[in-house]
Write a protein that holds these residues in place. Structure first.
Motif, short mmCIF file in Angstrom:
data_model
loop_
_atom_site.label_atom_id
_atom_site.label_comp_id
_atom_site.label_asym_id
_atom_site.label_seq_id
_atom_site.Cartn_x
_atom_site.Cartn_y
_atom_site.Cartn_z
N TRP A 18 40.21 37.94 30.51
CA TRP A 18 39.37 39.07 30.09
C TRP A 18 39.40 40.18 31.14
CZ3 TRP A 18 35.07 41.05 32.62
CH2 TRP A 18 34.33 42.01 31.91
N LEU A 19 39.19 39.85 32.41
CA LEU A 19 39.09 40.87 33.46
C LEU A 19 40.39 41.65 33.62
CD1 LEU A 19 37.43 42.11 35.83
CD2 LEU A 19 38.53 40.40 37.31
N ILE A 20 41.50 40.93 33.71
CA ILE A 20 42.78 41.60 33.96
C ILE A 20 43.09 42.60 32.86
CG2 ILE A 20 45.28 41.24 34.04
CD1 ILE A 20 44.65 38.60 35.57
N TRP A 21 42.87 42.21 31.61
CA TRP A 21 43.24 43.12 30.52
C TRP A 21 42.20 44.22 30.32
CZ3 TRP A 21 48.07 43.16 29.79
CH2 TRP A 21 48.81 42.00 30.01
N GLN A 22 40.96 43.98 30.74
CA GLN A 22 39.98 45.07 30.75
C GLN A 22 40.39 46.14 31.76
OE1 GLN A 22 36.95 45.71 29.03
NE2 GLN A 22 37.68 44.14 27.62
N VAL A 23 40.83 45.69 32.93
CA VAL A 23 41.24 46.64 33.97
C VAL A 23 42.50 47.40 33.53
CG1 VAL A 23 42.10 46.84 36.34
CG2 VAL A 23 40.18 45.30 35.83
N LYS A 24 43.46 46.69 32.93
CA LYS A 24 44.70 47.35 32.52
C LYS A 24 44.48 48.36 31.39
CE LYS A 24 48.15 44.08 34.17
NZ LYS A 24 48.92 45.07 34.95
N GLN A 25 43.42 48.20 30.63
CA GLN A 25 43.10 49.22 29.62
C GLN A 25 42.70 50.53 30.29
OE1 GLN A 25 40.31 47.94 26.61
NE2 GLN A 25 41.35 45.98 26.34
N VAL A 26 42.08 50.41 31.47
CA VAL A 26 41.67 51.60 32.21
C VAL A 26 42.82 52.14 33.06
CG1 VAL A 26 40.06 52.49 33.95
CG2 VAL A 26 39.29 50.81 32.26
N GLU A 27 43.53 51.24 33.73
CA GLU A 27 44.62 51.64 34.63
C GLU A 27 45.75 50.62 34.51
OE1 GLU A 27 47.06 53.22 36.25
OE2 GLU A 27 45.33 54.45 36.82
N GLY A 80 49.84 32.71 35.48
CA GLY A 80 50.85 33.71 35.19
C GLY A 80 50.84 34.12 33.72
N LYS A 81 50.65 33.16 32.85
CA LYS A 81 50.66 33.45 31.42
C LYS A 81 49.49 34.34 31.01
CE LYS A 81 52.97 29.11 30.17
NZ LYS A 81 52.81 27.80 29.50
N PRO A 139 42.07 31.92 42.54
CA PRO A 139 41.69 32.16 41.14
C PRO A 139 41.58 30.88 40.32
CG PRO A 139 43.99 32.72 41.49
CD PRO A 139 43.41 32.46 42.85
N HIS A 140 42.23 29.80 40.78
CA HIS A 140 42.20 28.55 40.02
C HIS A 140 40.84 27.86 40.08
CE1 HIS A 140 43.29 27.67 44.16
NE2 HIS A 140 42.94 26.41 43.99
N THR A 141 39.92 28.39 40.89
CA THR A 141 38.57 27.81 40.95
C THR A 141 37.58 28.59 40.09
OG1 THR A 141 38.00 29.11 42.92
CG2 THR A 141 39.03 26.95 43.27
N LYS A 142 38.08 29.55 39.31
CA LYS A 142 37.24 30.33 38.39
C LYS A 142 37.77 30.14 36.97
CE LYS A 142 36.39 32.27 42.52
NZ LYS A 142 37.11 31.85 43.75
N PRO A 143 36.95 30.40 35.96
CA PRO A 143 37.37 30.17 34.58
C PRO A 143 38.57 31.03 34.20
CG PRO A 143 34.99 30.39 34.70
CD PRO A 143 35.52 30.79 36.03
N PHE A 144 39.52 30.43 33.50
CA PHE A 144 40.73 31.15 33.12
C PHE A 144 40.45 32.21 32.06
CE2 PHE A 144 42.03 26.86 34.51
CZ PHE A 144 42.76 27.23 35.63
#
Length: 698
Positions: free
Chosen positions: A396-405, A425-426, A386-391
């Motif tokens: 954005w992605l993690i919290w979009q997914v957590k809104q659904v599940e 982690g943050k 994941p460190h080779t992709k924009p933080f």
């Protein structure tokens, strides 16, 4: 902050509140703040905390910590998944102010006349408390008010009932001049986010048939991989991690041992995702159908295993995205698409995604892919590099997914600079791979673990002694004892740990000049005869099962914040403990880092960290051997790498001694039988000595 009193340095707060701190359901979360006031009147502090439903939880009073530091402490225990909010409040406590003053004046011999104003003030405070205390306690409070105003009573009888209300008014205080601090966030995951045991295997190797002169190799499938599930479950694992299960590219496919030229039968790397059969939302046809995958998930669940899926955001040259969205990749000066490189390593079979050319389109597609697999029943994703992709994309992605599940978990596979690992982690990653593999001395391991405990508010470690990419030289050359040592360290230092298949078979042969396996399973089928290894005693599986059983049975091992180290005078040994105040459960471990020689050491235990007083004796029961010893603060230990490279003790406080029956007279002489000295510094073992473990030698 609004109000009279300063409230500073609140914890847990991550990046000044930019991101929520982390916890899991049922975890005790320490909350602290610095608060102070002018003068000598008493200050009180409390935590107001709201659940994901917005409802307030019980009033939580904070206690003062170190004298003179003005630091206040409390603990909260969230009971639901989702975003919690908490606020620290400071207030003037008139009852404590009154109690302190009256107690000192009584000690100085002052009488009723001198205390007249104090008695009146006490009655006023208690009248205010009547509306705050439970109905069952109001009679006591009213009686104390009457006593304070009764001039005919002696002074101790006037004041005593009010002083006896200290505990009640601590829990239900009269609060004046309330100051409200800033609101802070706490994201609470399900318990598996913190405590889990992972096992990685390639489904295509389970049930695979090697090539022969007459027939090509045949891949294993989800159906054949089901046969391996009982073995994984029997070792006590609860998360089964699968490398990518998608179609594998044919263009620039790598051959065995990462060679640039692939033979027609070479299966390629699962991380080179995408081919004519589909991309990230497709299943490799050799593994089976979507129905087969769903059946595999169900079979795993039936064994108590949750399947974690790999999320690798990269593409093979023949991935559908390459032709449909060439703008999602980086084009070089000669017009070719750039493949992945980590000099001197080259990955000609992989195209990295460029997130800057069409960020909205890429984000929408990746969110669609992730939610597709969530819809199939996947709730854990191991994220590749994941460190080779924009933080900001991950946030954005993690919290979009957590809104659904909200139950979805993300493990970051990021072996990179510490600031980046902490940053991932943050921003929302649930767990992280770590530098555990490269901490090969006791002093290094202790320092690293203390660093991780300090970051427990936002970063949860997952310790792996091996992966398909990583075969450390300690395992290459340390022999079977080192496999035990590294398993003990990984499983009992961190609440989450994992291992890659083959570890239990002591696989240790590396590709020359590389820190990875020879005949690497990333590039070829690698069926293993698990039953034969077990039958011949060449399997570490029973030992792994014992470690996971100890982890499961001891609540102290389910947490990270409670990790404490103890002094031992041999640098080849590491001593640590975990204590759970709720259950009284305590685990104490002493582990050798030397896989070749016997090591002796003397411990100096931090007794309060074990939940004991400094002078106490206690019983330690070794969960690996079944032996028990009588211990105190200082103890001698002996660890033999071939017989027992570690002690894994559960601590048992001895029962109070029974009152002896009275006797008429003592005998003239008593004969005391000699008690053999125990190698671990206590009385003789209460169970047989450890069995010979030469059978582990491969």
């Amino acid at each position: 902050m609004t109000g009279r009193f300063p409230i500073e340095d609140v914890s847990p707060v991550v990046s000044c509140g930019r991101y929520p701190a982390k916890a899991v359901v049922g975890e005790v979360v320490p909350v602290s703040a610095r608060a102070y006031r002018e003068g000598h009147d008493a200050l009180g502090c409390n935590v107001v905390w709201l659940g994901p439903d917005g409802a307030a939880r019980p009033f939580t009073r904070m206690r003062a910590g170190e004298p003179g530091q003005d630091r206040w402490h409390a603990a909260i225990r969230p009971d639901a998944v989702g975003e919690w909010r908490f606020t620290v409040e400071a207030f003037q406590d008139p009852y404590l102010t009154w109690q302190n003053a009256v107690t000192k004046k009584l000690a100085a011999g002052q009488g009723p006349a001198e205390l007249a104003n104090d008695l009146a003030e006490g009655a006023r405070v208690l009248e205010a408390a009547l509306a705050l205390v439970p109905a069952a306690d109001r009679k006591r409070v009213r009686a104390a008010v009457v006593a304070l105003r009764d001039d005919d009573r002696e002074l101790p009888r006037r004041v005593g009932p009010a002083l006896d209300l200290a505990a009640l008014l601590w829990d239900h205080p009269v609060r004046e001049l309330v100051t409200t601090g800033d609101e802070h966030r706490l994201w609470v995951d399900r318990p598996r986010a913190l405590f889990s045991a992972w096992y990685e295997f390639f489904p295509r190797s389970e049930g695979a048939v090697p090539a022969t002169v007459d027939a090509p190799a045949r891949s294993g499938t989800f159906r054949t991989a089901v046969d391996r599930l009982p073995g994984v479950a029997a070792m006590g694992f609860d998360v089964l991690y699968l490398p990518p299960i998608h179609p594998i590219g044919r263009i620039n496919r790598k051959g065995r041992n990462n060679s640039l030229t692939a033979d027609p039968d070479d299966v390629g790397s699962p991380w080179a995702i995408g081919a004519a059969e589909g991309g990230h939302d497709a299943i490799h046809p050799d593994l089976g159908t979507p129905a087969d995958f769903r059946a595999f998930l169900a079979a795993a669940a039936g064994q108590g295993l949750e399947v974690a899926m790999d999320l690798a955001l990269q593409c093979a040259p023949d991935h559908p995205w390459v032709t449909e969205h060439p703008e999602w990749f980086t084009t070089r000066a000669d017009g070719s698409i750039a493949y992945a490189e980590n000099p001197p390593k080259k990955y000609q079979d992989i195209y990295p995604v460029n997130f800057d050319n069409d960020p909205e389109g890429i984000r929408a597609e990746i969110l669609r892919v992730v939610l597709h697999w969530v819809g199939e029943g996947v709730r854990i994703f191991r994220v590749d590099n994941p460190h080779t992709k924009p933080f900001d994309f991950w946030h954005w992605l993690i919290w979009q997914v957590k809104q659904v599940e909200p139950d979805v978990l993300f493990l970051a596979e990021a072996f990179t600079r510490p600031a980046i690992m902490h940053g991932l982690g943050k921003i929302g990653f649930t767990q992280s791979y770590t530098y555990f593999t490269w901490r090969t001395s006791a002093v290094e391991m202790r320092a690293y673990c203390e660093e991780l405990v300090a970051a427990a508010d936002y970063m949860r470690p997952n310790f792996w002694p091996n992966t398909p990419d990583i075969l450390h030289e300690s395992l290459q050359h340390g022999g079977p004892p080192m496999f035990k040592i590294r398993a003990v360290l990984a499983a009992l230092l961190s609440p989450s740990w994992g291992m890659y298949a083959g570890y239990e078979l002591f696989e240790h042969v590396a590709r020359p000049g590389a820190e990875e396996y020879l005949d690497n399973e990333k590039y070829e089928l690698r069926p293993r005869d698990w039953a034969e290894a077990q039958a011949q005693g060449r399997s570490l599986a029973p030992f792994i099962a014992t470690l996971n059983r100890v982890r499961r049975d001891n609540p102290a091992l389910h947490r990270l914040r409670n990790l404490r180290f103890h002094d031992v005078d041999n640098p080849a040994l590491l001593c640590w403990s975990k204590h759970d105040p709720d259950t009284g459960n305590t685990v104490l471990v002493i582990c050798s880092f030397d896989s070749r020689s016997v090591q002796w050491g003397n411990t100096t235990l931090d007794m309060p960290a074990l939940g004991l007083d400094w002078h106490e004796r206690f019983t330690v029961h070794d969960e690996l051997t079944g032996t028990s010893y009588d211990w105190g603060q200082r103890n001698a230990v002996r660890l033999d790498p071939y017989l027992q490279p570690a002690h894994v003790f559960t601590v048992r406080r001895p029962a109070p001694p029974a009152v002896p029956e009275p006797v008429a007279a003592a005998p003239a002489e008593l004969t005391v039988a000699a008690v053999p000295a125990d190698l671990s510094g206590g009385t003789a073992p209460t169970a047989p000595a450890p069995e010979d473990e030469a059978r582990w030698t491969s």
